[in-house]
Enzyme design. Structure first.
Site, mmCIF file in Angstrom:
data_model
loop_
_atom_site.group_PDB
_atom_site.id
_atom_site.type_symbol
_atom_site.label_atom_id
_atom_site.label_comp_id
_atom_site.label_asym_id
_atom_site.label_seq_id
_atom_site.Cartn_x
_atom_site.Cartn_y
_atom_site.Cartn_z
ATOM 1 N N GLY A 1 0.842 -1.187 0.000
ATOM 2 C CA GLY A 1 0.000 0.000 0.000
ATOM 3 C C GLY A 1 0.874 1.233 0.000
ATOM 4 C CD GLN B 1 3.131 5.803 2.836
ATOM 5 O OE1 GLN B 1 2.213 5.211 2.290
ATOM 6 N NE2 GLN B 1 4.129 5.172 3.423
ATOM 7 C CB CYS C 1 4.938 2.317 7.717
ATOM 8 S SG CYS C 1 4.385 3.802 6.856
ATOM 9 C CG LEU C 2 6.714 1.335 1.748
ATOM 10 C CD1 LEU C 2 6.117 1.565 0.364
ATOM 11 C CD2 LEU C 2 7.919 0.411 1.667
ATOM 12 C CG HIS D 1 -0.697 0.979 7.367
ATOM 13 N ND1 HIS D 1 0.289 0.555 8.233
ATOM 14 C CD2 HIS D 1 -0.092 1.867 6.541
ATOM 15 C CE1 HIS D 1 1.426 1.165 7.935
ATOM 16 N NE2 HIS D 1 1.215 1.970 6.897
ATOM 17 C CD GLU D 2 -1.336 2.139 2.713
ATOM 18 O OE1 GLU D 2 -1.056 3.313 2.389
ATOM 19 O OE2 GLU D 2 -0.476 1.340 3.119
ATOM 20 C CG HIS E 1 -0.210 6.610 5.522
ATOM 21 N ND1 HIS E 1 0.883 7.166 6.139
ATOM 22 C CD2 HIS E 1 0.111 5.309 5.303
ATOM 23 C CE1 HIS E 1 1.832 6.228 6.296
ATOM 24 N NE2 HIS E 1 1.382 5.095 5.801
HETATM 25 ZN ZN ZN Z 1 2.437 3.316 5.858
#
Ligand code: ZN
Length: 200
Positions: free
Chosen positions: A62, A67, A124-125, A166-167, A170
């Site tokens: 995701g 991000q 998480c990236l 999670h997404e 963000h």
């Molecule tokens: Zn993330």
């Protein structure tokens, strides 16, 4: 859209975007919604294509627009069977994880259909190199627009429900570290060494 500045490399027509790490203010902002006209614009269609390539390049399951430095209510999700290589059948079953086709989620509203009591490690990236156990709801309902600007209702359980939570967090300026069980916070290396071997 600052795409030139944020481009780190190109792949075919799509470009791999720079992923912002925790501490950058854009990750803590409430993202703004997109109009249907904006969704149809080449600016947003190109952003979706670039986010898809950036997510695959990372790789991740995701990626949310904040991000990549864009404070917009847009996220892309995809879980591919090739990502399951290092994951046991038992863990896939425990996580209720199966492949998810690529899709975009725009202007989402999320409804938790069960209490946040399923605990599993996630990463998480934007928090590279770390993981932690995060309690999430097993099932959710998401009302949103898709990449064509069409209304969509998604009912998800298990790993897909976790990715959605999670997404969409963000897009509200929230990161998993706000919800994690802080004593479970671990480097990726120590996760592989100490946590993963205890999994089914
Ligand atoms: Zn993330």
């Amino acid at each position: 859209m600052n795409e030139k500045r944020d481009t780190v490399s190109s792949k075919g027509n799509a470009v791999i975007l720079k992923i912002y790490s925790v501490g950058h203010p854009v990750l803590r902002q409430q993202a703004r919604s997109l109009s249907t006209e904006e969704i149809h614009s080449s600016l947003i269609q190109d952003l979706i294509a670039n986010m898809r390539e950036t997510m695959r390049d990372a790789p991740g399951v995701g990626l949310a627009a904040p991000q990549v430095g864009q404070s917009l209510q847009l996220t892309v999700i995809e879980d591919r069977i090739e990502y399951f290589k290092g994951v046991s059948e038992a863990e896939l079953k425990e996580r209720e994880r199966s492949p998810i086709d690529f899709h975009a989620i725009i202007n989402p509203e999320i409804e938790l259909l069960s209490p946040p009591e399923v605990v599993a490690h996630e990463g998480c990236l934007s928090v590279p190199g770390f993981m932690a156990a995060v309690p999430r709801s097993r099932s959710v309902r998401v009302t949103c627009l898709d990449e064509h600007g069409e209304p969509k209702v998604i009912e998800a359980t298990g790993w897909y429900a976790r990715i959605l939570q999670h997404e969409i967090d963000h897009l509200r300026g929230r990161l998993y570290i706000d919800l994690m069980q802080s004593d479970s916070f671990t480097t990726l290396e120590n996760y592989q060494r100490h946590v993963k071997k205890q999994l089914p």
